[in-house]
Design a protein around this motif. Structure first.
Motif, PDB file in Angstrom:
ATOM      1  N   LYS A 270       0.841  -1.207   0.000  1.00 35.38           N
ATOM      2  CA  LYS A 270       0.000   0.000   0.000  1.00 35.38           C
ATOM      3  C   LYS A 270       0.869   1.248   0.000  1.00 35.38           C
ATOM      4  O   LYS A 270       0.631   2.210  -0.732  1.00 35.38           O
ATOM      5  CB  LYS A 270      -0.923  -0.022   1.215  1.00 35.38           C
ATOM      6  CG  LYS A 270      -1.890   1.149   1.282  1.00 35.38           C
ATOM      7  CD  LYS A 270      -2.794   0.990   2.495  1.00 35.38           C
ATOM      8  CE  LYS A 270      -3.773   2.167   2.574  1.00 35.38           C
ATOM      9  NZ  LYS A 270      -4.669   2.046   3.757  1.00 35.38           N
ATOM     10  N   TYR A 272       3.883   1.442  -1.042  1.00 33.15           N
ATOM     11  CA  TYR A 272       4.534   1.519  -2.346  1.00 33.15           C
ATOM     12  C   TYR A 272       3.600   2.111  -3.383  1.00 33.15           C
ATOM     13  O   TYR A 272       3.984   2.965  -4.198  1.00 33.15           O
ATOM     14  CB  TYR A 272       5.007   0.109  -2.758  1.00 33.15           C
ATOM     15  CG  TYR A 272       5.561   0.059  -4.155  1.00 33.15           C
ATOM     16  CD1 TYR A 272       6.844   0.540  -4.448  1.00 33.15           C
ATOM     17  CD2 TYR A 272       4.798  -0.464  -5.197  1.00 33.15           C
ATOM     18  CE1 TYR A 272       7.338   0.503  -5.734  1.00 33.15           C
ATOM     19  CE2 TYR A 272       5.298  -0.498  -6.482  1.00 33.15           C
ATOM     20  CZ  TYR A 272       6.571  -0.024  -6.737  1.00 33.15           C
ATOM     21  OH  TYR A 272       7.068  -0.056  -8.024  1.00 33.15           O
ATOM     22  N   ASN A 273       2.309   1.695  -3.362  1.00 31.24           N
ATOM     23  CA  ASN A 273       1.331   2.214  -4.340  1.00 31.24           C
ATOM     24  C   ASN A 273       1.086   3.693  -4.116  1.00 31.24           C
ATOM     25  O   ASN A 273       0.958   4.481  -5.063  1.00 31.24           O
ATOM     26  CB  ASN A 273       0.033   1.433  -4.242  1.00 31.24           C
ATOM     27  CG  ASN A 273       0.224  -0.025  -4.679  1.00 31.24           C
ATOM     28  OD1 ASN A 273       1.079  -0.286  -5.515  1.00 31.24           O
ATOM     29  ND2 ASN A 273      -0.558  -0.936  -4.119  1.00 31.24           N
ATOM     30  N   ASN A 274       0.965   4.114  -2.827  1.00 32.50           N
ATOM     31  CA  ASN A 274       0.773   5.525  -2.530  1.00 32.50           C
ATOM     32  C   ASN A 274       1.930   6.358  -3.033  1.00 32.50           C
ATOM     33  O   ASN A 274       1.750   7.464  -3.591  1.00 32.50           O
ATOM     34  CB  ASN A 274       0.594   5.726  -1.030  1.00 32.50           C
ATOM     35  CG  ASN A 274      -0.724   5.132  -0.539  1.00 32.50           C
ATOM     36  OD1 ASN A 274      -1.696   5.010  -1.319  1.00 32.50           O
ATOM     37  ND2 ASN A 274      -0.780   4.769   0.743  1.00 32.50           N
ATOM     38  N   THR A 276       3.895   5.593  -5.476  1.00 34.36           N
ATOM     39  CA  THR A 276       3.838   5.608  -6.943  1.00 34.36           C
ATOM     40  C   THR A 276       2.797   6.608  -7.428  1.00 34.36           C
ATOM     41  O   THR A 276       3.039   7.390  -8.367  1.00 34.36           O
ATOM     42  CB  THR A 276       3.496   4.196  -7.453  1.00 34.36           C
ATOM     43  OG1 THR A 276       4.481   3.276  -6.960  1.00 34.36           O
ATOM     44  CG2 THR A 276       3.512   4.153  -8.955  1.00 34.36           C
ATOM     45  N   THR A 277       1.583   6.611  -6.765  1.00 33.74           N
ATOM     46  CA  THR A 277       0.514   7.556  -7.156  1.00 33.74           C
ATOM     47  C   THR A 277       0.948   8.980  -6.922  1.00 33.74           C
ATOM     48  O   THR A 277       0.725   9.881  -7.753  1.00 33.74           O
ATOM     49  CB  THR A 277      -0.750   7.237  -6.351  1.00 33.74           C
ATOM     50  OG1 THR A 277      -1.122   5.880  -6.572  1.00 33.74           O
ATOM     51  CG2 THR A 277      -1.901   8.161  -6.747  1.00 33.74           C
ATOM     52  N   MET A 278       1.595   9.253  -5.814  1.00 33.81           N
ATOM     53  CA  MET A 278       2.039  10.594  -5.485  1.00 33.81           C
ATOM     54  C   MET A 278       3.063  11.090  -6.478  1.00 33.81           C
ATOM     55  O   MET A 278       3.070  12.242  -6.888  1.00 33.81           O
ATOM     56  CB  MET A 278       2.604  10.615  -4.067  1.00 33.81           C
ATOM     57  CG  MET A 278       3.024  12.003  -3.592  1.00 33.81           C
ATOM     58  SD  MET A 278       3.626  11.966  -1.888  1.00 33.81           S
ATOM     59  CE  MET A 278       5.068  10.940  -2.093  1.00 33.81           C
ATOM     60  N   SER A 279       3.953  10.192  -6.933  1.00 32.61           N
ATOM     61  CA  SER A 279       4.957  10.584  -7.906  1.00 32.61           C
ATOM     62  C   SER A 279       4.318  10.932  -9.236  1.00 32.61           C
ATOM     63  O   SER A 279       4.740  11.880  -9.915  1.00 32.61           O
ATOM     64  CB  SER A 279       5.988   9.478  -8.058  1.00 32.61           C
ATOM     65  OG  SER A 279       5.388   8.318  -8.596  1.00 32.61           O
ATOM     66  N   LYS A 280       3.213  10.192  -9.598  1.00 31.20           N
ATOM     67  CA  LYS A 280       2.536  10.514 -10.855  1.00 31.20           C
ATOM     68  C   LYS A 280       1.835  11.853 -10.762  1.00 31.20           C
ATOM     69  O   LYS A 280       1.880  12.669 -11.702  1.00 31.20           O
ATOM     70  CB  LYS A 280       1.542   9.412 -11.193  1.00 31.20           C
ATOM     71  CG  LYS A 280       2.191   8.113 -11.648  1.00 31.20           C
ATOM     72  CD  LYS A 280       1.140   7.085 -12.022  1.00 31.20           C
ATOM     73  CE  LYS A 280       1.791   5.788 -12.499  1.00 31.20           C
ATOM     74  NZ  LYS A 280       0.780   4.789 -12.902  1.00 31.20           N
ATOM     75  N   GLU A 281       1.141  12.130  -9.641  1.00 33.69           N
ATOM     76  CA  GLU A 281       0.469  13.399  -9.473  1.00 33.69           C
ATOM     77  C   GLU A 281       1.453  14.550  -9.466  1.00 33.69           C
ATOM     78  O   GLU A 281       1.190  15.621 -10.040  1.00 33.69           O
ATOM     79  CB  GLU A 281      -0.343  13.378  -8.169  1.00 33.69           C
ATOM     80  CG  GLU A 281      -1.545  12.428  -8.221  1.00 33.69           C
ATOM     81  CD  GLU A 281      -2.298  12.400  -6.911  1.00 33.69           C
ATOM     82  OE1 GLU A 281      -1.797  13.052  -5.939  1.00 33.69           O
ATOM     83  OE2 GLU A 281      -3.336  11.746  -6.832  1.00 33.69           O
ATOM     84  N   GLU A 283       4.237  14.566 -11.024  1.00 34.46           N
ATOM     85  CA  GLU A 283       4.689  14.713 -12.406  1.00 34.46           C
ATOM     86  C   GLU A 283       3.664  15.516 -13.198  1.00 34.46           C
ATOM     87  O   GLU A 283       4.025  16.415 -13.985  1.00 34.46           O
ATOM     88  CB  GLU A 283       4.902  13.330 -13.027  1.00 34.46           C
ATOM     89  CG  GLU A 283       5.412  13.393 -14.456  1.00 34.46           C
ATOM     90  CD  GLU A 283       5.590  12.012 -15.049  1.00 34.46           C
ATOM     91  OE1 GLU A 283       5.989  11.917 -16.231  1.00 34.46           O
ATOM     92  OE2 GLU A 283       5.329  11.015 -14.320  1.00 34.46           O
ATOM     93  N   ASN A 284       2.345  15.237 -13.016  1.00 37.46           N
ATOM     94  CA  ASN A 284       1.289  15.998 -13.712  1.00 37.46           C
ATOM     95  C   ASN A 284       1.305  17.448 -13.312  1.00 37.46           C
ATOM     96  O   ASN A 284       1.100  18.365 -14.137  1.00 37.46           O
ATOM     97  CB  ASN A 284      -0.077  15.377 -13.434  1.00 37.46           C
ATOM     98  CG  ASN A 284      -0.202  13.980 -14.048  1.00 37.46           C
ATOM     99  OD1 ASN A 284       0.436  13.715 -15.075  1.00 37.46           O
ATOM    100  ND2 ASN A 284      -1.004  13.122 -13.452  1.00 37.46           N
TER     101      ASN A 284
END
Length: 316
Positions: A270, A272-274, A276-281, A283-284
Protein backbone atom coordinates in the motif's frame (compact mmCIF):
# COMPACT_ATOMS: atom_id res chain seq x y z
CA UNK A 1 170.36 -39.69 45.70
CA UNK A 2 172.16 -40.60 42.55
CA UNK A 3 171.36 -39.25 39.13
CA UNK A 4 170.22 -42.69 37.85
CA UNK A 5 167.66 -43.04 40.66
CA UNK A 6 166.25 -39.61 39.92
CA UNK A 7 166.00 -40.50 36.22
CA UNK A 8 164.22 -43.76 37.08
CA UNK A 9 161.72 -41.99 39.35
CA UNK A 10 160.95 -39.44 36.64
CA UNK A 11 160.50 -42.23 34.07
CA UNK A 12 158.09 -44.10 36.39
CA UNK A 13 156.10 -40.92 36.98
CA UNK A 14 155.92 -40.19 33.23
CA UNK A 15 154.78 -43.74 32.50
CA UNK A 16 152.14 -43.55 35.24
CA UNK A 17 150.87 -40.23 33.91
CA UNK A 18 150.77 -41.69 30.39
CA UNK A 19 148.78 -44.74 31.55
CA UNK A 20 146.38 -42.56 33.56
CA UNK A 21 145.92 -40.15 30.67
CA UNK A 22 145.32 -42.97 28.20
CA UNK A 23 142.67 -44.52 30.40
CA UNK A 24 141.18 -41.11 31.15
CA UNK A 25 140.79 -40.44 27.43
CA UNK A 26 139.10 -43.82 27.16
CA UNK A 27 136.67 -42.76 29.89
CA UNK A 28 138.31 -44.63 32.78
CA UNK A 29 139.42 -42.80 35.87
CA UNK A 30 141.93 -45.00 37.71
CA UNK A 31 141.65 -42.89 40.85
CA UNK A 32 137.89 -43.20 41.05
CA UNK A 33 137.10 -46.14 43.31
CA UNK A 34 133.34 -45.88 42.71
CA UNK A 35 133.64 -46.88 39.05
CA UNK A 36 131.73 -50.06 38.16
CA UNK A 37 132.37 -52.24 35.10
CA UNK A 38 129.64 -54.08 33.19
CA UNK A 39 129.38 -56.07 30.01
CA UNK A 40 126.59 -56.67 27.52
CA UNK A 41 126.46 -58.87 24.41
CA UNK A 42 124.96 -57.98 20.98
CA UNK A 43 124.76 -59.64 17.60
CA UNK A 44 124.92 -56.18 15.99
CA UNK A 45 126.09 -52.97 17.67
CA UNK A 46 124.36 -50.67 15.10
CA UNK A 47 127.15 -48.09 14.89
CA UNK A 48 128.12 -48.13 18.58
CA UNK A 49 131.77 -47.17 19.24
CA UNK A 50 134.15 -46.78 22.13
CA UNK A 51 133.63 -43.62 24.20
CA UNK A 52 129.90 -43.71 23.36
CA UNK A 53 127.75 -42.39 26.16
CA UNK A 54 125.90 -44.53 28.69
CA UNK A 55 122.71 -42.95 30.08
CA UNK A 56 120.04 -43.75 32.64
CA UNK A 57 116.74 -41.92 32.08
CA UNK A 58 118.59 -39.47 29.82
CA UNK A 59 121.34 -38.70 32.37
CA UNK A 60 124.95 -39.44 31.38
CA UNK A 61 126.38 -41.97 33.89
CA UNK A 62 129.27 -43.58 32.01
CA UNK A 63 131.04 -44.48 28.77
CA UNK A 64 131.75 -47.47 26.55
CA UNK A 65 135.33 -48.66 27.17
CA UNK A 66 135.77 -51.50 24.68
CA UNK A 67 134.03 -53.56 21.98
CA UNK A 68 135.40 -57.06 21.29
CA UNK A 69 134.27 -60.21 19.55
CA UNK A 70 133.05 -62.99 21.79
CA UNK A 71 135.71 -65.68 22.09
CA UNK A 72 133.14 -68.37 22.75
CA UNK A 73 132.89 -70.67 19.69
CA UNK A 74 129.14 -71.15 20.18
CA UNK A 75 128.64 -67.37 19.98
CA UNK A 76 131.02 -66.68 17.18
CA UNK A 77 130.42 -63.27 15.57
CA UNK A 78 128.71 -61.80 18.63
CA UNK A 79 130.16 -58.63 20.14
CA UNK A 80 130.85 -58.00 23.82
CA UNK A 81 130.56 -54.34 24.84
CA UNK A 82 132.23 -53.25 28.07
CA UNK A 83 131.25 -50.00 29.77
CA UNK A 84 131.81 -48.25 33.06
CA UNK A 85 129.43 -46.37 35.33
CA UNK A 86 130.62 -43.44 37.44
CA UNK A 87 127.28 -43.03 39.15
CA UNK A 88 126.37 -45.11 42.19
CA UNK A 89 122.76 -45.42 41.00
CA UNK A 90 121.46 -48.88 41.97
CA UNK A 91 119.45 -51.08 39.64
CA UNK A 92 118.58 -54.77 39.29
CA UNK A 93 120.36 -57.41 37.25
CA UNK A 94 117.12 -57.68 35.24
CA UNK A 95 117.78 -54.22 33.78
CA UNK A 96 118.14 -53.98 30.01
CA UNK A 97 120.94 -52.14 28.18
CA UNK A 98 119.55 -50.83 24.90
CA UNK A 99 121.45 -49.43 21.91
CA UNK A 100 119.71 -46.33 20.56
CA UNK A 101 120.47 -43.51 18.15
CA UNK A 102 119.74 -40.02 19.55
CA UNK A 103 119.59 -38.56 16.01
CA UNK A 104 119.41 -40.06 12.49
CA UNK A 105 122.80 -38.59 11.56
CA UNK A 106 124.61 -39.21 14.87
CA UNK A 107 126.22 -42.28 16.38
CA UNK A 108 124.64 -44.75 18.76
CA UNK A 109 124.72 -44.72 22.55
CA UNK A 110 123.76 -47.07 25.37
CA UNK A 111 120.71 -46.52 27.53
CA UNK A 112 120.10 -48.55 30.68
CA UNK A 113 116.41 -49.32 31.21
CA UNK A 114 116.50 -49.85 34.97
CA UNK A 115 114.57 -52.51 36.83
CA UNK A 116 114.37 -52.48 40.62
CA UNK A 117 113.02 -55.94 41.43
CA UNK A 118 115.49 -58.66 42.30
CA UNK A 119 119.20 -58.64 43.14
CA UNK A 120 121.13 -55.43 42.50
CA UNK A 121 123.69 -55.41 39.70
CA UNK A 122 127.34 -55.24 40.82
CA UNK A 123 130.57 -54.52 39.00
CA UNK A 124 131.51 -57.33 36.59
CA UNK A 125 127.93 -58.48 35.81
CA UNK A 126 126.80 -59.25 32.25
CA UNK A 127 123.51 -57.50 31.50
CA UNK A 128 120.89 -58.25 28.86
CA UNK A 129 121.15 -56.19 25.69
CA UNK A 130 118.62 -55.00 23.10
CA UNK A 131 118.70 -52.81 19.99
CA UNK A 132 116.17 -50.05 19.55
CA UNK A 133 114.97 -49.66 15.97
CA UNK A 134 116.02 -46.32 14.50
CA UNK A 135 114.02 -44.32 11.98
CA UNK A 136 115.89 -45.67 8.97
CA UNK A 137 115.85 -49.22 10.35
CA UNK A 138 112.06 -49.09 10.82
CA UNK A 139 111.58 -47.70 7.33
CA UNK A 140 113.85 -50.37 5.90
CA UNK A 141 112.04 -53.16 7.73
CA UNK A 142 108.72 -51.93 6.38
CA UNK A 143 110.02 -51.35 2.85
CA UNK A 144 111.61 -54.80 2.49
CA UNK A 145 108.29 -56.72 2.08
CA UNK A 146 106.96 -53.93 -0.14
CA UNK A 147 110.05 -54.19 -2.31
CA UNK A 148 109.61 -57.95 -2.64
CA UNK A 149 105.95 -57.53 -3.64
CA UNK A 150 106.85 -54.77 -6.09
CA UNK A 151 109.46 -56.95 -7.75
CA UNK A 152 106.90 -59.73 -8.07
CA UNK A 153 104.38 -57.32 -9.61
CA UNK A 154 106.98 -56.03 -12.09
CA UNK A 155 107.87 -59.57 -13.16
CA UNK A 156 104.17 -60.42 -13.60
CA UNK A 157 103.58 -57.22 -15.58
CA UNK A 158 106.54 -57.98 -17.84
CA UNK A 159 105.16 -61.45 -18.55
CA UNK A 160 101.72 -59.98 -19.22
CA UNK A 161 103.09 -57.43 -21.70
CA UNK A 162 105.02 -60.17 -23.50
CA UNK A 163 101.85 -62.23 -23.82
CA UNK A 164 99.92 -59.19 -25.05
CA UNK A 165 102.57 -58.50 -27.67
CA UNK A 166 102.33 -62.10 -28.85
CA UNK A 167 98.51 -61.91 -29.09
CA UNK A 168 98.31 -58.58 -30.88
CA UNK A 169 99.10 -59.11 -34.55
CA UNK A 170 99.52 -56.32 -37.14
CA UNK A 171 95.82 -56.25 -38.02
CA UNK A 172 94.78 -56.00 -34.39
CA UNK A 173 97.34 -53.27 -33.80
CA UNK A 174 95.91 -51.25 -36.71
CA UNK A 175 92.40 -51.72 -35.32
CA UNK A 176 93.54 -50.50 -31.93
CA UNK A 177 95.18 -47.46 -33.51
CA UNK A 178 91.94 -46.65 -35.37
CA UNK A 179 89.99 -47.09 -32.14
CA UNK A 180 92.35 -44.73 -30.37
CA UNK A 181 91.90 -42.15 -33.16
CA UNK A 182 88.12 -42.49 -32.97
CA UNK A 183 88.28 -42.07 -29.22
CA UNK A 184 90.43 -38.96 -29.65
CA UNK A 185 87.90 -37.51 -32.14
CA UNK A 186 85.05 -38.27 -29.72
CA UNK A 187 86.89 -36.56 -26.89
CA UNK A 188 87.44 -33.48 -29.07
CA UNK A 189 83.73 -33.35 -29.89
CA UNK A 190 82.87 -33.70 -26.21
CA UNK A 191 85.30 -30.87 -25.47
CA UNK A 192 83.58 -28.63 -28.06
CA UNK A 193 80.19 -29.49 -26.56
CA UNK A 194 81.40 -28.61 -23.10
CA UNK A 195 82.72 -25.28 -24.40
CA UNK A 196 79.30 -24.56 -25.94
CA UNK A 197 77.57 -25.46 -22.68
CA UNK A 198 79.93 -23.20 -20.77
CA UNK A 199 79.14 -20.35 -23.19
CA UNK A 200 75.42 -20.93 -22.74
CA UNK A 201 75.79 -20.94 -18.97
CA UNK A 202 77.78 -17.70 -19.12
CA UNK A 203 75.11 -16.03 -21.30
CA UNK A 204 72.29 -17.05 -18.96
CA UNK A 205 74.15 -16.34 -15.74
CA UNK A 206 73.08 -12.67 -15.79
CA UNK A 207 69.38 -13.58 -16.11
CA UNK A 208 69.81 -16.22 -13.46
CA UNK A 209 71.33 -13.65 -11.10
CA UNK A 210 68.41 -11.27 -11.75
CA UNK A 211 65.91 -14.05 -11.11
CA UNK A 212 67.60 -14.93 -7.88
CA UNK A 213 67.59 -11.24 -6.90
CA UNK A 214 63.86 -10.92 -7.67
CA UNK A 215 63.14 -14.11 -5.76
CA UNK A 216 64.98 -12.68 -2.80
CA UNK A 217 62.90 -9.48 -2.97
CA UNK A 218 59.68 -11.52 -3.10
CA UNK A 219 60.70 -13.57 -0.10
CA UNK A 220 61.63 -10.38 1.77
CA UNK A 221 58.16 -8.92 1.01
CA UNK A 222 56.48 -12.13 2.17
CA UNK A 223 58.55 -11.94 5.31
CA UNK A 224 57.44 -8.37 5.95
CA UNK A 225 53.77 -9.27 5.33
CA UNK A 226 54.03 -12.22 7.66
CA UNK A 227 55.64 -10.02 10.31
CA UNK A 228 52.81 -7.47 9.90
CA UNK A 229 50.16 -10.17 10.24
CA UNK A 230 51.92 -11.60 13.22
CA UNK A 231 52.06 -8.20 14.93
CA UNK A 232 48.43 -7.29 14.02
CA UNK A 233 45.65 -7.98 16.55
CA UNK A 234 43.76 -10.51 14.41
CA UNK A 235 41.49 -11.52 17.30
CA UNK A 236 40.27 -7.93 17.87
CA UNK A 237 39.67 -7.44 14.13
CA UNK A 238 37.65 -10.66 13.92
CA UNK A 239 35.63 -9.68 17.00
CA UNK A 240 34.72 -6.28 15.47
CA UNK A 241 33.86 -7.93 12.16
CA UNK A 242 31.60 -10.39 14.01
CA UNK A 243 29.83 -7.49 15.79
CA UNK A 244 29.37 -5.68 12.46
CA UNK A 245 27.96 -8.79 10.78
CA UNK A 246 25.58 -9.32 13.72
CA UNK A 247 24.29 -5.74 13.41
CA UNK A 248 23.86 -6.14 9.68
CA UNK A 249 21.90 -9.37 10.23
CA UNK A 250 19.63 -7.64 12.76
CA UNK A 251 19.04 -4.77 10.31
CA UNK A 252 18.18 -7.16 7.48
CA UNK A 253 15.88 -9.16 9.76
CA UNK A 254 14.08 -5.92 10.75
CA UNK A 255 13.66 -4.91 7.12
CA UNK A 256 12.41 -8.36 6.25
CA UNK A 257 9.93 -8.32 9.12
CA UNK A 258 8.62 -4.87 8.07
CA UNK A 259 10.06 -2.84 10.92
CA UNK A 260 11.06 0.74 10.30
CA UNK A 261 10.72 2.88 7.18
CA UNK A 262 12.81 0.55 5.00
CA UNK A 263 10.85 -2.44 6.32
CA UNK A 264 7.50 -0.83 5.51
CA UNK A 265 8.77 0.28 2.12
CA UNK A 266 9.93 -3.23 1.29
CA UNK A 267 7.01 -5.21 2.75
CA UNK A 268 3.96 -2.82 2.60
CA UNK A 269 2.48 -2.78 -0.92
CA UNK A 270 0.00 0.00 0.00
CA UNK A 271 2.83 2.38 0.90
CA UNK A 272 4.53 1.52 -2.35
CA UNK A 273 1.33 2.21 -4.34
CA UNK A 274 0.77 5.53 -2.53
CA UNK A 275 4.31 6.62 -3.30
CA UNK A 276 3.84 5.61 -6.94
CA UNK A 277 0.51 7.56 -7.16
CA UNK A 278 2.04 10.59 -5.48
CA UNK A 279 4.96 10.58 -7.91
CA UNK A 280 2.54 10.51 -10.85
CA UNK A 281 0.47 13.40 -9.47
CA UNK A 282 3.63 15.38 -8.84
CA UNK A 283 4.69 14.71 -12.41
CA UNK A 284 1.29 16.00 -13.71
CA UNK A 285 1.55 19.08 -11.52
CA UNK A 286 4.96 19.94 -12.83
CA UNK A 287 3.79 19.40 -16.43
CA UNK A 288 0.77 21.70 -15.84
CA UNK A 289 2.95 24.37 -14.32
CA UNK A 290 5.20 24.21 -17.34
CA UNK A 291 2.32 24.38 -19.85
CA UNK A 292 0.12 26.94 -18.02
CA UNK A 293 2.26 28.96 -15.70
CA UNK A 294 -0.35 31.81 -15.61
CA UNK A 295 -2.78 29.63 -13.77
CA UNK A 296 -0.43 29.47 -10.86
CA UNK A 297 1.20 32.92 -11.07
CA UNK A 298 -1.17 35.77 -12.20
CA UNK A 299 -0.16 39.39 -12.46
CA UNK A 300 -2.18 42.11 -14.28
CA UNK A 301 -2.17 45.89 -14.11
CA UNK A 302 -5.71 46.17 -15.44
CA UNK A 303 -7.29 43.48 -13.35
CA UNK A 304 -7.82 40.94 -16.10
CA UNK A 305 -9.07 37.65 -14.75
CA UNK A 306 -7.16 34.46 -15.42
CA UNK A 307 -8.61 31.72 -17.52
CA UNK A 308 -10.25 28.87 -15.76
CA UNK A 309 -8.58 25.49 -15.74
CA UNK A 310 -9.73 22.96 -18.30
CA UNK A 311 -8.19 19.52 -18.15
CA UNK A 312 -6.44 18.44 -21.34
CA UNK A 313 -5.88 15.00 -22.59
CA UNK A 314 -2.43 13.76 -21.69
CA UNK A 315 -0.26 12.91 -24.51
CA UNK A 316 1.94 9.93 -24.55
Amino acid sequence: MSKEIKTGIVAVIVIAIFIWGYNFLKGQNLFDTNTRNFQVEYSNIAGLSTSSLVTINGLKVGKVTSIEFNKNITKKGHLVVSFILDNDFSFSKKSIVKIYSPSPLGGSNLAIIPEYEGENAVSGDVLKGEIESSLFTSIGERLDPIQAKLEHVIVSADSLFKNVNNILDIKTQKSLKNSVKSLEFTLNEVKKTMLSVNGLIDSTSVNLKESIKNTKLITDNFSRVSDTLANANIGEIMRKAEVTLTSANLLLEGIHSGKGTLGLLVTDDKLYNNITTMSKELENLLREMKLNPKRFVHFSLFGKRAKSYSPKKETE
